[in-house]
Scaffold this motif. Structure first.
Motif, PDB file in Angstrom:
ATOM      1  N   LYS A  17      -2.715 -18.279  -1.788  1.00  0.00           N
ATOM      2  CA  LYS A  17      -3.881 -17.807  -1.026  1.00  0.00           C
ATOM      3  C   LYS A  17      -3.465 -16.734  -0.037  1.00  0.00           C
ATOM      4  CE  LYS A  17      -6.874 -20.253  -3.072  1.00  0.00           C
ATOM      5  NZ  LYS A  17      -7.803 -19.586  -3.972  1.00  0.00           N
ATOM      6  N   LEU A  18      -2.516 -17.045   0.783  1.00  0.00           N
ATOM      7  CA  LEU A  18      -2.007 -16.068   1.737  1.00  0.00           C
ATOM      8  C   LEU A  18      -0.490 -16.197   1.804  1.00  0.00           C
ATOM      9  CD1 LEU A  18      -4.576 -16.380   4.670  1.00  0.00           C
ATOM     10  CD2 LEU A  18      -4.218 -14.381   3.241  1.00  0.00           C
ATOM     11  N   ILE A  19       0.180 -15.096   1.734  1.00  0.00           N
ATOM     12  CA  ILE A  19       1.635 -15.097   1.832  1.00  0.00           C
ATOM     13  C   ILE A  19       1.984 -14.747   3.269  1.00  0.00           C
ATOM     14  CG2 ILE A  19       3.755 -14.130   0.885  1.00  0.00           C
ATOM     15  CD1 ILE A  19       2.029 -13.156  -1.477  1.00  0.00           C
ATOM     16  N   ALA A  20       2.689 -15.600   3.945  1.00  0.00           N
ATOM     17  CA  ALA A  20       3.013 -15.359   5.354  1.00  0.00           C
ATOM     18  C   ALA A  20       4.398 -14.749   5.472  1.00  0.00           C
ATOM     19  CB  ALA A  20       2.952 -16.671   6.136  1.00  0.00           C
ATOM     20  N   TYR A  21       4.463 -13.685   6.218  1.00  0.00           N
ATOM     21  CA  TYR A  21       5.738 -13.033   6.500  1.00  0.00           C
ATOM     22  C   TYR A  21       5.875 -12.881   8.008  1.00  0.00           C
ATOM     23  CZ  TYR A  21       6.399 -11.493   1.659  1.00  0.00           C
ATOM     24  OH  TYR A  21       6.576 -11.433   0.305  1.00  0.00           O
ATOM     25  N   GLN A  22       7.075 -12.920   8.498  1.00  0.00           N
ATOM     26  CA  GLN A  22       7.281 -12.561   9.890  1.00  0.00           C
ATOM     27  C   GLN A  22       7.015 -11.073  10.035  1.00  0.00           C
ATOM     28  OE1 GLN A  22       7.942 -14.634  12.432  1.00  0.00           O
ATOM     29  NE2 GLN A  22       7.618 -16.233  10.923  1.00  0.00           N
ATOM     30  N   ASP A 136       3.812  -5.784   3.116  1.00  0.00           N
ATOM     31  CA  ASP A 136       2.697  -5.621   2.176  1.00  0.00           C
ATOM     32  C   ASP A 136       3.032  -4.655   1.034  1.00  0.00           C
ATOM     33  OD1 ASP A 136       2.541  -3.122   3.369  1.00  0.00           O
ATOM     34  OD2 ASP A 136       0.788  -3.621   4.597  1.00  0.00           O
ATOM     35  N   LEU A 137       4.315  -4.284   0.908  1.00  0.00           N
ATOM     36  CA  LEU A 137       4.771  -3.457  -0.207  1.00  0.00           C
ATOM     37  C   LEU A 137       5.831  -4.265  -0.953  1.00  0.00           C
ATOM     38  CD1 LEU A 137       4.312  -0.464  -1.243  1.00  0.00           C
ATOM     39  CD2 LEU A 137       6.479   0.050  -0.120  1.00  0.00           C
ATOM     40  N   ASP A 184      -1.789   2.299  -3.598  1.00  0.00           N
ATOM     41  CA  ASP A 184      -2.007   1.782  -2.251  1.00  0.00           C
ATOM     42  C   ASP A 184      -1.087   0.588  -2.011  1.00  0.00           C
ATOM     43  OD1 ASP A 184      -3.107   1.533   0.251  1.00  0.00           O
ATOM     44  OD2 ASP A 184      -5.173   1.316  -0.437  1.00  0.00           O
ATOM     45  N   SER A 185      -0.897   0.255  -0.755  1.00  0.00           N
ATOM     46  CA  SER A 185      -0.127  -0.944  -0.408  1.00  0.00           C
ATOM     47  C   SER A 185      -1.092  -2.114  -0.211  1.00  0.00           C
ATOM     48  CB  SER A 185       0.655  -0.704   0.885  1.00  0.00           C
ATOM     49  OG  SER A 185      -0.250  -0.409   1.943  1.00  0.00           O
ATOM     50  N   GLY A 186      -0.552  -3.278   0.058  1.00  0.00           N
ATOM     51  CA  GLY A 186      -1.391  -4.422   0.375  1.00  0.00           C
ATOM     52  C   GLY A 186      -1.931  -4.307   1.793  1.00  0.00           C
ATOM     53  N   LYS A 187      -2.551  -5.371   2.258  1.00  0.00           N
ATOM     54  CA  LYS A 187      -3.148  -5.363   3.593  1.00  0.00           C
ATOM     55  C   LYS A 187      -2.484  -6.430   4.456  1.00  0.00           C
ATOM     56  CE  LYS A 187      -7.665  -5.521   5.874  1.00  0.00           C
ATOM     57  NZ  LYS A 187      -9.133  -5.687   5.663  1.00  0.00           N
ATOM     58  N   SER A 188      -2.077  -6.036   5.653  1.00  0.00           N
ATOM     59  CA  SER A 188      -1.452  -6.960   6.594  1.00  0.00           C
ATOM     60  C   SER A 188      -2.492  -7.494   7.565  1.00  0.00           C
ATOM     61  CB  SER A 188      -0.336  -6.257   7.370  1.00  0.00           C
ATOM     62  OG  SER A 188       0.670  -5.801   6.497  1.00  0.00           O
ATOM     63  N   ASN A 202      -4.532  -7.920  -2.657  1.00  0.00           N
ATOM     64  CA  ASN A 202      -5.646  -7.426  -3.481  1.00  0.00           C
ATOM     65  C   ASN A 202      -5.668  -5.898  -3.542  1.00  0.00           C
ATOM     66  OD1 ASN A 202      -6.606  -9.908  -4.177  1.00  0.00           O
ATOM     67  ND2 ASN A 202      -8.261  -9.952  -2.676  1.00  0.00           N
ATOM     68  N   ARG A 203      -5.309  -5.259  -2.429  1.00  0.00           N
ATOM     69  CA  ARG A 203      -5.362  -3.794  -2.366  1.00  0.00           C
ATOM     70  C   ARG A 203      -4.120  -3.145  -2.963  1.00  0.00           C
ATOM     71  NH1 ARG A 203      -6.099  -1.246   3.524  1.00  0.00           N
ATOM     72  NH2 ARG A 203      -3.828  -1.231   3.376  1.00  0.00           N
ATOM     73  N   ALA A 204      -3.059  -3.908  -3.112  1.00  0.00           N
ATOM     74  CA  ALA A 204      -1.797  -3.365  -3.613  1.00  0.00           C
ATOM     75  C   ALA A 204      -1.975  -2.798  -5.024  1.00  0.00           C
ATOM     76  CB  ALA A 204      -0.719  -4.446  -3.613  1.00  0.00           C
ATOM     77  N   GLY A 205      -1.616  -1.529  -5.190  1.00  0.00           N
ATOM     78  CA  GLY A 205      -1.683  -0.897  -6.507  1.00  0.00           C
ATOM     79  C   GLY A 205      -2.980  -0.182  -6.807  1.00  0.00           C
ATOM     80  N   ILE A 206      -3.965  -0.230  -5.905  1.00  0.00           N
ATOM     81  CA  ILE A 206      -5.205   0.529  -6.121  1.00  0.00           C
ATOM     82  C   ILE A 206      -4.878   2.019  -6.110  1.00  0.00           C
ATOM     83  CG2 ILE A 206      -7.389   1.193  -5.031  1.00  0.00           C
ATOM     84  CD1 ILE A 206      -7.823  -1.667  -4.234  1.00  0.00           C
ATOM     85  N   GLY A 207      -5.522   2.778  -6.983  1.00  0.00           N
ATOM     86  CA  GLY A 207      -5.252   4.207  -7.104  1.00  0.00           C
ATOM     87  C   GLY A 207      -5.790   5.013  -5.940  1.00  0.00           C
ATOM     88  N   LEU A 208      -4.946   5.871  -5.411  1.00  0.00           N
ATOM     89  CA  LEU A 208      -5.328   6.774  -4.326  1.00  0.00           C
ATOM     90  C   LEU A 208      -5.083   8.219  -4.726  1.00  0.00           C
ATOM     91  CD1 LEU A 208      -3.610   5.043  -1.237  1.00  0.00           C
ATOM     92  CD2 LEU A 208      -5.988   4.780  -1.977  1.00  0.00           C
ATOM     93  N   MET A 209      -5.885   9.103  -4.167  1.00  0.00           N
ATOM     94  CA  MET A 209      -5.584  10.536  -4.169  1.00  0.00           C
ATOM     95  C   MET A 209      -5.214  10.903  -2.738  1.00  0.00           C
ATOM     96  SD  MET A 209      -8.633  12.233  -6.441  1.00  0.00           S
ATOM     97  CE  MET A 209      -9.961  11.314  -5.606  1.00  0.00           C
TER      98      MET A 209
END
Length: 548
Positions: A17-22, A136-137, A184-188, A202-209
């Motif tokens: 569900k959520l990955i916790a990182y310091q 988030d990367l 795109d990267s993920g969201k912190s 969820n946002r990780a890998g979305i295409g950006l220009m």
């Protein structure tokens, strides 16, 4: 053994569900060229002499989220506000052994955007890895196009209202250094209470220009106008929805000040500005802040700053003295990206349905905002500043054209209603055109009643206000219920006009002495007596007869 590993990995991704990182920190910087600086309309800061005047220099880096059903290199869906980590593939999570598969839709969107911005499209572009660590990367690198982007050397023409009265359309250009595809990267999600950062991939890998604009702008107003024009172009193309509140269009501003003729000053980068209005304010504040520093004899720091919308100021985030080495390297899992000029240039054996063909995309380009403005001026005979307003306000042009199709009223009168009465109320109540309680057909009905002489212009505005307050009621219904129809009884109007004349003999003498403008005052008094319901043509005729 391999199948068991895949099942275990699948369960891991579905259960998370959520990955916790310091908390971790990173430095993320883009360099932009400053070789095409141009003069601007930024008001010069007051100084003792012209040689000491400082002007702002503004360049922009814009990340536009590509409108696509799936991500840039995986088949994961793209959806805003989905449950955390519910749209994450093995590749998005950087599980070992997963490989990127390029999304053709994202390439076509980039090519279409490049064509609309007059860019040179590189028929062969390359992907690179940009290495940096952040939670988030997950891969530890971002796939981007640092060496050879998909498009370069574009030009965006934008407009804004200026001049002494604020109604003159001023056109300017900003050069587009490059357009590149990247993920795109993920969201912190920072949890300060527990000193941890939660990660949503969820946002990780979305295409950006990423669009890099040269520092050809000089103030917040110009930058805001350029971003708004770009937003309109992307929305017209369908390549990006451009919703800044959802992060679909993110703007970083590079700001510096210098004296004309001297080298550019040290710049700061204002990050992640999420509205066009805040963009203008942030840039103008930063220009003034840097000007004050230089005029006091200080030195501007090369740093990253954030805009605080509550205080209206920019605040330091981090300095850039220790630039991070991103260790760019070619992406080994992606071949060069090849696009073809036309079908004739396709090699034998390649399916045209699988190739990206520039000519085919060019033929499908929609009507762009600048073309829309010119068409509106030509088709309806309206002023350029009116066409500017119609196109720049979401849905207003379609509203105006729908009204024009349903009424015989002159376009210059309709444009007044749409840009003054309608837009005025929308702005006052912070509503969009689509939220208007008075639709185009209802407004057209009201204008037709006025055009047919059933109500006066002042009563029409009164009826419009009532229609706004009472959605569902027609103009005819309101006129009937409130007895607002035009008074055309000649005998009654003769009596009212005579009463006004008898009580304003000085004005009558002035009219008879040749000052015909005073007649308008008498007409206004008659309208006051009839609560705006008197037939203005008949009233003028009666007053002219009685004062001749």
């Amino acid at each position: 053994m391999m199948a068991a590993s895949c099942i275990a990995a699948s369960e891991l991704l579905h259960n998370i569900k959520l990955i916790a990182y310091q908390k971790a920190s990173c430095v993320l910087i883009r360099r932009i060229s400053t070789s095409k600086l141009q003069c601007s309309s930024q008001p010069l800061v007051k100084a003792e002499s012209a040689l000491q005047q400082l002007v702002g220099v503004v360049g922009l880096e814009i990340h536009a989220q590509i409108s696509s059903n799936t991500k840039l290199f995986s088949g994961s869906s793209v959806r805003f506000l989905a449950p955390p980590n519910s749209l994450v593939s093995f590749f998005d999570a950087s599980l070992p052994g997963t490989l990127p598969v390029l999304n053709r839709r994202c390439v076509e969107a980039a090519v279409m955007t490049a064509l609309a911005l007059n860019c040179t499209i590189n028929k062969k572009s390359l992907f690179d890895r940009k290495h940096y660590f952040y939670a988030d990367l997950p891969a530890g690198y971002q796939i981007t196009q640092q060496r050879r982007p998909i498009a370069v050397d574009g030009l965006l023409t934008y407009s804004f209202l200026g001049g002494k009265k604020g109604n003159q359309v001023i056109r300017k250009n900003v050069h587009i250094q490059q357009i590149q595809l990247e993920q795109d990267s993920g969201k912190s999600l920072h949890d300060d209470a527990n000193s941890q950062t939660l990660i949503d991939l969820n946002r990780a890998g979305i295409g950006l220009m990423e669009l890099v604009m040269e520092p050809d702008m000089s103030c917040g107003e110009e930058a805001a106008a350029a971003v708004r024009e770009l937003q309109l172009i992307l929305q017209a193309l369908g390549t990006c929805q451009g919703n800044m509140s959802e992060g679909q269009l993110r703007v970083d501003a590079n700001v510096s000040v210098h004296r004309p003729g001297e080298p550019l000053g040290i710049r700061t980068e204002v990050k992640n500005i999420n509205s066009i209005r805040y963009l203008a304010r942030a840039i103008d504040f930063e220009i003034q802040r840097q000007t004050d520093v230089v005029q006091r004899g200080g030195m501007v720091q090369n740093e990253t700053r954030a805009y605080d919308s509550k205080s209206g100021e920019t605040v330091p985030m981090r300095d850039k003295e220790g630039l991070q080495d991103y260790r760019f390297m070619p992406e080994p899992n992606l071949p060069p990206l090849i696009v073809f000029e036309d079908n004739a240039s396709l090699p034998a054996g390649i399916d045209v349905c699988q190739a990206v063909v520039v000519q085919t995309i060019k033929e499908g380009l929609p009507e762009l905002p600048s073309i829309k403005r010119d068409r509106l001026v030509q088709a309806y005979g309206i002023l350029p500043e009116h066409s500017f307003t119609l196109v720049n306000e979401d849905g207003l042009m379609e509203y105006f054209e729908a009204v024009m199709k349903s009424t015989k009223k002159e376009s210059r009168k309709v444009i007044g209603w749409v840009t003054n009465e309608l837009l005025g109320l929308l702005k006052q109540q912070d509503m969009s055109v689509s939220q208007s309680p008075v639709g185009p057909a209802s407004l057209a009905e009201l204008l037709e009643l006025q055009e047919a002489g059933h109500i006066s212009s002042s009563v029409a505005k009164q009826v419009f206000q009532e229609m706004w307050r009472s959605p569902g009621k027609t103009a005819a219904q309101i006129i009937r219920e409130q007895d607002l129809g035009l008074v055309s009884d000649a005998a009654k109007l003769h009596r009212i006009c005579q009463k006004v004349i008898d009580s304003h003999l000085d004005e009558v003498c002035a009219i008879r002495g040749g000052n015909k403008k005073v007649l308008n005052k008498l007409m206004g008094l008659v309208q006051k007596e009839t609560k705006g319901r008197a037939d203005p043509v008949l009233v003028r005729k009666i007053l002219e007869e009685k004062t001749s």
